[in-house]
Design a protein around this motif. Structure first.
Motif, PDB file in Angstrom:
ATOM      1  N   LYS A 214       0.869  -1.171   0.000  1.00 30.00           N
ATOM      2  CA  LYS A 214       0.000   0.000   0.000  1.00 30.00           C
ATOM      3  C   LYS A 214       0.912   1.229   0.000  1.00 30.00           C
ATOM      4  O   LYS A 214       1.967   1.177   0.618  1.00 30.00           O
ATOM      5  CB  LYS A 214      -0.868   0.031   1.265  1.00 30.00           C
ATOM      6  N   PRO A 215       0.585   2.304  -0.679  1.00 27.30           N
ATOM      7  CA  PRO A 215      -0.712   2.658  -1.266  1.00 27.30           C
ATOM      8  C   PRO A 215      -0.842   2.387  -2.767  1.00 27.30           C
ATOM      9  O   PRO A 215      -1.644   3.051  -3.440  1.00 27.30           O
ATOM     10  CB  PRO A 215      -0.761   4.168  -1.011  1.00 27.30           C
ATOM     11  N   GLU A 216      -0.112   1.428  -3.316  1.00 25.91           N
ATOM     12  CA  GLU A 216      -0.162   1.162  -4.753  1.00 25.91           C
ATOM     13  C   GLU A 216      -1.529   0.605  -5.170  1.00 25.91           C
ATOM     14  O   GLU A 216      -2.063  -0.309  -4.528  1.00 25.91           O
ATOM     15  CB  GLU A 216       0.926   0.166  -5.145  1.00 25.91           C
ATOM     16  N   LEU A 217      -2.062   1.111  -6.260  1.00 26.18           N
ATOM     17  CA  LEU A 217      -3.354   0.678  -6.778  1.00 26.18           C
ATOM     18  C   LEU A 217      -3.399  -0.831  -7.009  1.00 26.18           C
ATOM     19  O   LEU A 217      -4.374  -1.503  -6.656  1.00 26.18           O
ATOM     20  CB  LEU A 217      -3.656   1.415  -8.090  1.00 26.18           C
ATOM     21  N   ARG A 218      -2.330  -1.380  -7.594  1.00 29.51           N
ATOM     22  CA  ARG A 218      -2.359  -2.806  -7.940  1.00 29.51           C
ATOM     23  C   ARG A 218      -2.452  -3.697  -6.706  1.00 29.51           C
ATOM     24  O   ARG A 218      -2.967  -4.810  -6.782  1.00 29.51           O
ATOM     25  CB  ARG A 218      -1.146  -3.190  -8.787  1.00 29.51           C
ATOM     26  N   THR A 219      -1.958  -3.209  -5.567  1.00 29.92           N
ATOM     27  CA  THR A 219      -2.058  -3.990  -4.328  1.00 29.92           C
ATOM     28  C   THR A 219      -3.517  -4.113  -3.898  1.00 29.92           C
ATOM     29  O   THR A 219      -3.980  -5.203  -3.535  1.00 29.92           O
ATOM     30  CB  THR A 219      -1.214  -3.339  -3.221  1.00 29.92           C
ATOM     31  N   TYR A 220      -4.238  -3.013  -3.932  1.00 36.16           N
ATOM     32  CA  TYR A 220      -5.657  -3.071  -3.574  1.00 36.16           C
ATOM     33  C   TYR A 220      -6.431  -3.929  -4.568  1.00 36.16           C
ATOM     34  O   TYR A 220      -7.330  -4.681  -4.180  1.00 36.16           O
ATOM     35  CB  TYR A 220      -6.244  -1.655  -3.521  1.00 36.16           C
TER      36      TYR A 220
ATOM     37  N   ARG B 237      -2.471   8.374   3.388  1.00 35.02           N
ATOM     38  CA  ARG B 237      -2.220   8.157   1.960  1.00 35.02           C
ATOM     39  C   ARG B 237      -2.670   6.751   1.531  1.00 35.02           C
ATOM     40  O   ARG B 237      -2.940   6.528   0.358  1.00 35.02           O
ATOM     41  CB  ARG B 237      -0.739   8.361   1.632  1.00 35.02           C
ATOM     42  N   ASN B 238      -2.760   5.829   2.485  1.00 36.86           N
ATOM     43  CA  ASN B 238      -3.225   4.479   2.175  1.00 36.86           C
ATOM     44  C   ASN B 238      -4.736   4.404   1.996  1.00 36.86           C
ATOM     45  O   ASN B 238      -5.280   3.343   1.687  1.00 36.86           O
ATOM     46  CB  ASN B 238      -2.783   3.497   3.256  1.00 36.86           C
ATOM     47  N   LEU B 239      -5.411   5.537   2.193  1.00 46.53           N
ATOM     48  CA  LEU B 239      -6.861   5.594   1.994  1.00 46.53           C
ATOM     49  C   LEU B 239      -7.241   6.250   0.666  1.00 46.53           C
ATOM     50  O   LEU B 239      -8.420   6.287   0.313  1.00 46.53           O
ATOM     51  CB  LEU B 239      -7.518   6.358   3.150  1.00 46.53           C
ATOM     52  N   ILE B 240      -6.259   6.748  -0.073  1.00 44.28           N
ATOM     53  CA  ILE B 240      -6.557   7.436  -1.336  1.00 44.28           C
ATOM     54  C   ILE B 240      -7.192   6.481  -2.342  1.00 44.28           C
ATOM     55  O   ILE B 240      -8.268   6.763  -2.902  1.00 44.28           O
ATOM     56  CB  ILE B 240      -5.287   8.077  -1.919  1.00 44.28           C
ATOM     57  N   VAL B 241      -6.544   5.347  -2.591  1.00 45.22           N
ATOM     58  CA  VAL B 241      -7.082   4.378  -3.559  1.00 45.22           C
ATOM     59  C   VAL B 241      -8.406   3.782  -3.080  1.00 45.22           C
ATOM     60  O   VAL B 241      -9.364   3.691  -3.867  1.00 45.22           O
ATOM     61  CB  VAL B 241      -6.057   3.278  -3.886  1.00 45.22           C
ATOM     62  N   PRO B 242      -8.521   3.359  -1.811  1.00 47.18           N
ATOM     63  CA  PRO B 242      -9.826   2.870  -1.355  1.00 47.18           C
ATOM     64  C   PRO B 242     -10.957   3.869  -1.621  1.00 47.18           C
ATOM     65  O   PRO B 242     -12.045   3.484  -2.082  1.00 47.18           O
ATOM     66  CB  PRO B 242      -9.612   2.633   0.138  1.00 47.18           C
ATOM     67  N   HIS B 243     -10.698   5.146  -1.347  1.00 44.61           N
ATOM     68  CA  HIS B 243     -11.701   6.182  -1.619  1.00 44.61           C
ATOM     69  C   HIS B 243     -12.023   6.238  -3.103  1.00 44.61           C
ATOM     70  O   HIS B 243     -13.204   6.289  -3.498  1.00 44.61           O
ATOM     71  CB  HIS B 243     -11.186   7.535  -1.130  1.00 44.61           C
ATOM     72  N   GLN B 244     -10.999   6.222  -3.935  1.00 47.08           N
ATOM     73  CA  GLN B 244     -11.208   6.291  -5.383  1.00 47.08           C
ATOM     74  C   GLN B 244     -12.022   5.113  -5.897  1.00 47.08           C
ATOM     75  O   GLN B 244     -12.777   5.245  -6.863  1.00 47.08           O
ATOM     76  CB  GLN B 244      -9.858   6.347  -6.101  1.00 47.08           C
ATOM     77  N   ARG B 245     -11.855   3.963  -5.254  1.00 46.43           N
ATOM     78  CA  ARG B 245     -12.557   2.755  -5.691  1.00 46.43           C
ATOM     79  C   ARG B 245     -13.956   2.628  -5.071  1.00 46.43           C
ATOM     80  O   ARG B 245     -14.660   1.668  -5.359  1.00 46.43           O
ATOM     81  CB  ARG B 245     -11.724   1.511  -5.357  1.00 46.43           C
ATOM     82  N   GLY B 246     -14.339   3.572  -4.229  1.00 43.00           N
ATOM     83  CA  GLY B 246     -15.696   3.570  -3.691  1.00 43.00           C
ATOM     84  C   GLY B 246     -15.850   3.064  -2.282  1.00 43.00           C
ATOM     85  O   GLY B 246     -16.981   2.934  -1.785  1.00 43.00           O
ATOM     86  N   MET B 247     -14.741   2.746  -1.600  1.00 42.02           N
ATOM     87  CA  MET B 247     -14.817   2.291  -0.217  1.00 42.02           C
ATOM     88  C   MET B 247     -15.105   3.464   0.717  1.00 42.02           C
ATOM     89  O   MET B 247     -14.701   4.602   0.447  1.00 42.02           O
ATOM     90  CB  MET B 247     -13.500   1.635   0.217  1.00 42.02           C
TER      91      MET B 247
END
Length: 238
Positions: free
Chosen positions: A148-154, A176-186
């Motif tokens: 994390k916070p890499e997109l591919r990891t999530y 910063r580890n919440l940026i991708v989760p937010h972008q993905r709708g979490m």
């Protein structure tokens, strides 16, 4: 910030970071791991402590984990590194029955998503009395050593565990580890130290403001926060 208006009523999967999220921020566990990482680098490079620590922190900030930097630049064995740095005394961890009860009562699936190792997560949750709380652990090996916070990891996490981010929430101590989760709708919840509590995060990991678009809620009491969610859901069902 307390949950209100039932924003967690649709949640089916509850995703938790491990270090400094499931145990208090002022725990000595992370400093022990941090020290072991420095020792590993001293032995690996023959550096003095100050130089080893400076390189360690450079790798951590640039690559997301010190391990990834060591792999990219020096081909270090991930298995050897993880075994060494997580070989620590966890006896100072205090079981948290209210947190265990709250997690157990959450409807749906409960998972851990960590940049650490599976063994570390298992030993740590056991010491906290949370050993039976989670369906599974997605660790840095599952992430193919990309933290994390890499997109591919999530995405690997979502795919492996068949998680729909639109019906999931992430609890995490690093914003910063919440940026991708937010972008993905979490839904996202930042877990912070209580006022006056020791904060072992790096300076660059501490946001200057908590009014961030990718942070929906902030709490310094994870167990209490989950209890409020449960109360909201119970109230909505009547």
């Amino acid at each position: 910030m307390a949950p209100g208006g039932g924003p967690f009523g649709h949640i089916e999967t509850w995703v938790f970071d491990l270090d400094n999220t499931l145990y208090p921020a002022d725990s000595d566990l992370w400093p022990k791991i941090d020290h072991r990482i420095t020792e590993f680098m001293i032995a690996l490079f023959g550096l003095d402590g100050i130089s080893a620590r400076a390189l360690q922190k450079y790798y951590y900030q640039y690559y997301g984990t010190t391990l990834r930097g060591l792999i990219e630049d020096h081909g270090v064995s991930a298995v050897e590194f993880l075994a060494y740095v997580h070989d620590i005394d966890r006896s100072t961890l205090v079981p948290n029955p209210p947190l265990a009860a709250a997690i157990a009562a959450l409807p749906g699936r409960k998972l851990i998503l960590t940049n650490g190792s599976r063994k570390h997560a298992m030993l740590t949750t056991e010491a906290l009395g949370l050993g039976a709380s989670f369906e599974d652990i997605f660790d840095i090996i599952d992430a193919e050593l990309v933290p994390k916070p890499e997109l591919r990891t999530y995405q690997r996490f979502f795919d492996k565990h068949n998680v729909d981010p639109e019906t999931a929430v992430m609890f995490e101590d690093i914003e910063r580890n919440l940026i991708v989760p937010h972008q993905r709708g979490m839904k996202t919840v930042l877990v912070t130290p209580r006022p006056g509590q020791t904060d072992h995060r790096e300076p660059f990991e501490i946001p200057g403001s908590l009014a961030l678009p990718h942070v929906h809620f902030v709490t310094s009491d994870l167990g209490g926060f989950l209890a409020e969610i449960l109360a909201e859901r119970a109230s909505a069902s009547h």
